[in-house]
Design an enzyme around this catalytic site. Sequence first.
Site, mmCIF file in Angstrom:
data_model
loop_
_atom_site.group_PDB
_atom_site.id
_atom_site.type_symbol
_atom_site.label_atom_id
_atom_site.label_comp_id
_atom_site.label_asym_id
_atom_site.label_seq_id
_atom_site.Cartn_x
_atom_site.Cartn_y
_atom_site.Cartn_z
ATOM 1 N N CYS A 96 0.839 -1.202 0.000
ATOM 2 C CA CYS A 96 0.000 0.000 0.000
ATOM 3 C C CYS A 96 0.874 1.251 0.000
ATOM 4 O O CYS A 96 1.589 1.518 -0.956
ATOM 5 C CB CYS A 96 -0.980 -0.043 1.179
ATOM 6 S SG CYS A 96 -2.303 1.173 1.001
ATOM 7 N N HIS A 235 -3.739 -5.460 0.663
ATOM 8 C CA HIS A 235 -3.115 -5.794 1.948
ATOM 9 C C HIS A 235 -3.163 -7.290 2.233
ATOM 10 O O HIS A 235 -4.095 -7.755 2.902
ATOM 11 C CB HIS A 235 -3.845 -5.063 3.077
ATOM 12 C CG HIS A 235 -3.564 -3.598 3.136
ATOM 13 N ND1 HIS A 235 -2.519 -3.069 3.832
ATOM 14 C CD2 HIS A 235 -4.203 -2.541 2.573
ATOM 15 C CE1 HIS A 235 -2.511 -1.740 3.714
ATOM 16 N NE2 HIS A 235 -3.534 -1.406 2.941
ATOM 17 N N GLU A 237 -1.402 -8.892 4.347
ATOM 18 C CA GLU A 237 -1.258 -9.109 5.799
ATOM 19 C C GLU A 237 -2.608 -9.010 6.496
ATOM 20 O O GLU A 237 -2.781 -9.536 7.592
ATOM 21 C CB GLU A 237 -0.247 -8.120 6.393
ATOM 22 C CG GLU A 237 -0.761 -6.725 6.729
ATOM 23 C CD GLU A 237 -0.990 -5.816 5.526
ATOM 24 O OE1 GLU A 237 -0.808 -6.283 4.370
ATOM 25 O OE2 GLU A 237 -1.377 -4.639 5.717
#
Lengths: 284, 1013
Positions: A96, A235, A237
């Site tokens: 990001c 994202h 994660e």
Amino acid sequence: MSAPKVAVLFGFGINCDHETAAVFNLVGGDSERIHVNHFVSGNRSLEDFEILAVPGGFSFGDHLGSGRLMGNRMRFALREQLHAFVAAGKPIIGICNGFQVLVKTGLLPGPGADGPLPDFVQRASLTLNDSGRYEDRWVTLEFDDQSPCIWTKGIQRIDCPVRHGEGKFVMPSTTDFDALAANHQLTVRYVDPKSPIGEGISDQPLPFPLSPNGSMRNIAGICDATGLVFGLMPHPEAVYAKWLHPDHTRNTAPGPLTSDTLGEWEGEGLQMFRNAVQYVLSKR
Amino acid sequence: MAVTRVEVTPKQGEGMRDVRGDVIRRQLKADHNLDVSNVRSINGFLIKSNVEKSAIDDRANDLFADPIIEDVLTDSLFLTSSEHFPLTPDAAITIGFKPGVTDNPGSAAYDGFQTLFPQTDLVDASISTYHTYAFFGLPDGVTCEWLAATLHNSLIQRAVVADSAACSNGQWPAIDYPEKPPQTLTPPKRVDLEIPDEALENLSETGLLALNLEEMQTIQAHYRDTTIQQSRAAVGIVPDAPTDVELECLAQTWSEHCKHKIFASKIHHVDVDTGEDTYIDSIFKTHIMKPTHDLQKEVDWLLSVFHDNSGVIAWDENWSVCMKAETHNSPSALDPYGGAMTGIVGVNRDILGTGLGARPIANTDVFCFGPPDWDGELPDNLFHPSRVFRGVHAGVRVGGNESGIPTVNGAIVFDNRYIGKPLVYCGTVGIMPRKLPDGRESHIKTPSPGDIVYMVGGRVGYDGIHGATFSSLELTEESPSSAVQIGDPITQKKMLDMVLEARDAGLISCITDNGAGGLSSSIGEMAEYTNGCEIDLAKVPLKQPGLSAWEILVSESQERMTIAVRPEHREAFDAMAQLHEVEATPVATFTNSGMFHVKYGEDTVAYLSIEFLHDGVPQLQLESEWSTPTPEKFDPATIQLDKDGHSDLLLRMLARPNIASKESWVRQYDHEVIAQTAVKPFVGVHRDGPGDAGVIAPLHGDPHGLVISCGIAPRYSDLDAGAMAAASIDEAVRNAVCAGINVDKMAGLDNFCWPDSIESVKTPDGKFKLAQLVRANRELERVCRAYKLPCVSGKDSMKNDYGTGEKKISIPPTLLYSVFGDQPDVRFTATSDFKNRGDKIYLIGQSKEELGASEISFMLHESGEAAGIGGQVPLLPDPETNLTTYRALSTAIQAGLVRTAHDCSEGGVAVAAAEMCIGGRVGAEIDIDGTGPSGVWSRLWGESLGRFIVGVQPEDEADFVEWMSGHSITLLGEVTDTDKMVISDGYEVLIEAEIDSMVESWQNTLDMTGGVA
């Protein structure tokens, strides 16, 4: 063997540092959140780490363009350290805002395959979404299985959230894209979840919200010519566990059936981080 | 110093877009139905520095412009360049900040400038930014003045315009550097209080002190005390009268905002209906504090209540969590963007200032606005509700997103009366390790005399002077601009990172935030722990020179924490601040002198005893009188249904702003940063069904969860504010139950927003409004005791009125109740979307004859189809029984027996079921026969409390029924794979609605984005 040491940058508005550090630890890494100024001032050295992560956030509020001011700090203050890091064959990921930073430092897409080490020249950009809005929504991603990217090996398709206002990937000309495509550096694209797996990737712009930002060629993330440096807007994660997938409440969250860390609850995003940790171990 | 202008504009060409221009174009379409063919944007920078123009020009592409996507021009206006702007626009408008207003892009640019020109003497350099918009194809009749007024807020911004004629003549709008006129420091003044009562009142009013006559007299008397005069003479301060610094300090500390004087007052309460005549000595102590302290004796997890910046509960053995909610109503009315942003970043600081510092991990926001499509008259000085909505939303979005805190829950409520004052509630949840590495318990502050008190973060400026006292007055046309500030989330984020590192390193002995009242309140409150402090205002870093002592003391400039550090930790603390590039300045020391001692350099400018400062304010004596309002009854028997009957009503109800989907707004908040959000604000197959509560699992790798929910029902106050309070609490708890909260470990926050309720010429109905407050608090106590729900923190905002006399608009009395609590395992939760065909649908609870003040009554009354909204408001007669049912349902969810649950609130069973079909994109067959002792309208649209609709898999049905035995459950029907929702009452079909039409009605009303074209 000791766990690979991961430097997770924070400071100045980076805000995904906690979870980014956590996911590396879940897959056998030994991560540490380190303020950018520790590297700038020379308190700490990048040399002591084997993986570098630039997490998401709003560095410097994204004023003057996302990632730009942080990119400048790194471009001017960490130039040698970053060059040496890539030259030593160590992986870097930017997620990001971190991807925006890597693009604006010039680490991504970087120079061509014949001289792939960083020259810190900006060749691409990430700009305002066509919608004009910052949005948090889930997208489907598909990966180029021939990409040299060490982070994405074996990953075909995953769901992820995007959370950005400036994720439209642009380059000055089609030849720039063709060159990256030829090297399989257009690692990951937004795709229509209804398309058959393995056939989702398309150069034709997808409509909003399948492509959340109007990215050229539906690009969600790219790697450099070495395959070590990788950046993406979504994202991974944020889907380290299935309970973070919106469909878990319907018992239909996708992901591996078993895992050494979270059992049947590992999410689709974790493999990317495991790939990097295992890559480092394999090179020892 | 020279000023160099740099302008940047997006490149034109294949695949390139001018998105900022597009956004303006779409908003003009969405808000004003104006079609403009094209809008182009230019970003401008005015750089005041000693750096040569040529040197700046050389590096312009390194800092100001992104060479891949933008063109840059130095020392000239883009509009003069026919290469970049070949067509002449119909209008051009440039908008910049007024002098002294926070300019975040300017500060960031300045930071970047220092990276590029590190050797230059930049001491007084700074950068100011502006935007220029060029309009092409502007419809006839749209004036530049109107456009400019739409695009900027004259309170904080300047606009320069060029109309069509000016554009043709090349007279472009060029804005200058906003130079602030130099200020001269005024030395502290003696304020003579030996004046007649009338003059005292006048002094309070003209000085924006917001103190009443009795309070002014108390201060007057204080300075007549000869012992006090002697002690003052000894330190060299004017002995027999306050300085302006002292008077301002007392006004802030004693403000309604800081001291909650109405909640602390002695109330004479009369109930005309029942004949009750009684006295209540502090609503707060009686109805909020006492019940919570009683509950604290029964449980072991209430760690800290009331006295700190937020309430803290033990979550597990190693971690505690805390939550706080605040309002920022008055600032948001004047500057919706800046006011709301300071609301959210301000409450984040409350969390950071809890105990020895907690980390904010989730935000909530609840807004109350006038109707976005309002076409009636607007009082002077008020913005249109749609503009307030946009501005408030943008402020909270930027504040939350840039701080990296997910917004996991909230609500938006509409009522005409919020045109007078919007309500902007911002909440934050925090987490902290229960024990710090040095062994101290994190929820306990440990200050001692001799500690050095730092001001950390931003600097002090003129922005934010008089916020606390201003919010304690009604809004008028003359409300001051200095009460408005713009937040700077990145400065705050840097400070937050630093503070949490300092906490873990054991460097903090005491911490609190700087909010209302500024240093006067923050240091003043902390000084209570050690019983004294000495402040030197000359040390406080300022945004611009010239602030007077009293201004420095009370300014509410943002992004500041006040932190006490042991002398031996000073060096380490300074080093940490330097690493994080956070300004940290020692400005005071704690003492045990009993005095709040303020100096400016060597001179004492305020010398007040801690006791007088904090406990000197006299208790208000107020009158309260209740008689039940009797508005015209809502009578379903008089409603003429058209041929589609209730089906038509359903589509109309789904489109009501209070019910319609808020997705296009909520999706612009980051709701999953930190990688913990297990139930998101929107759920279901297309992730567009309503979520009941936020669920997070904040420890990475561990599914142990927390639930965050809210309830709000302001319109019930039209009938009974007590019922309003009970409904708000019940709704918050029901929402949390849907997510599987552990009902034996949940806590609540009460945030009251009330109209002025002190009887006066301005408020002739003050007794009634105070009686509403009394009833609300009595119900709050009754319900919270029954639910074993401690109110661990709260806030009240008591002057939510606009104007006076005929023009006066008062908000409906509004209680926002927030709940946060333990969720054992986020993998076992429920969401509102129907899951699979064949799932059995049950109603939990009973539908009673309670249509008073319901959404359906308001809809049909507003359209003229019903005579009134009166009748029986929903009540909660037996909350103890409700709790046992909630516990049964919650544990069934935790056991995995129920995966679908949704609470019934506005619009009753019909709307709840429709939302569940929308979320699952499935049909349903529902029969409401037997769902309660009431007529069809109540069973369909009624809002009786204590109800849920749940879905159960057929194979789990028998277990579910057994699990719920002893509780009121009724089989409603089942989920179908048709595209229709059918609701019948026995053999009579009441509603037959296609899912697609329901989706359209529900989603269109509030989609004000203007699309993506």
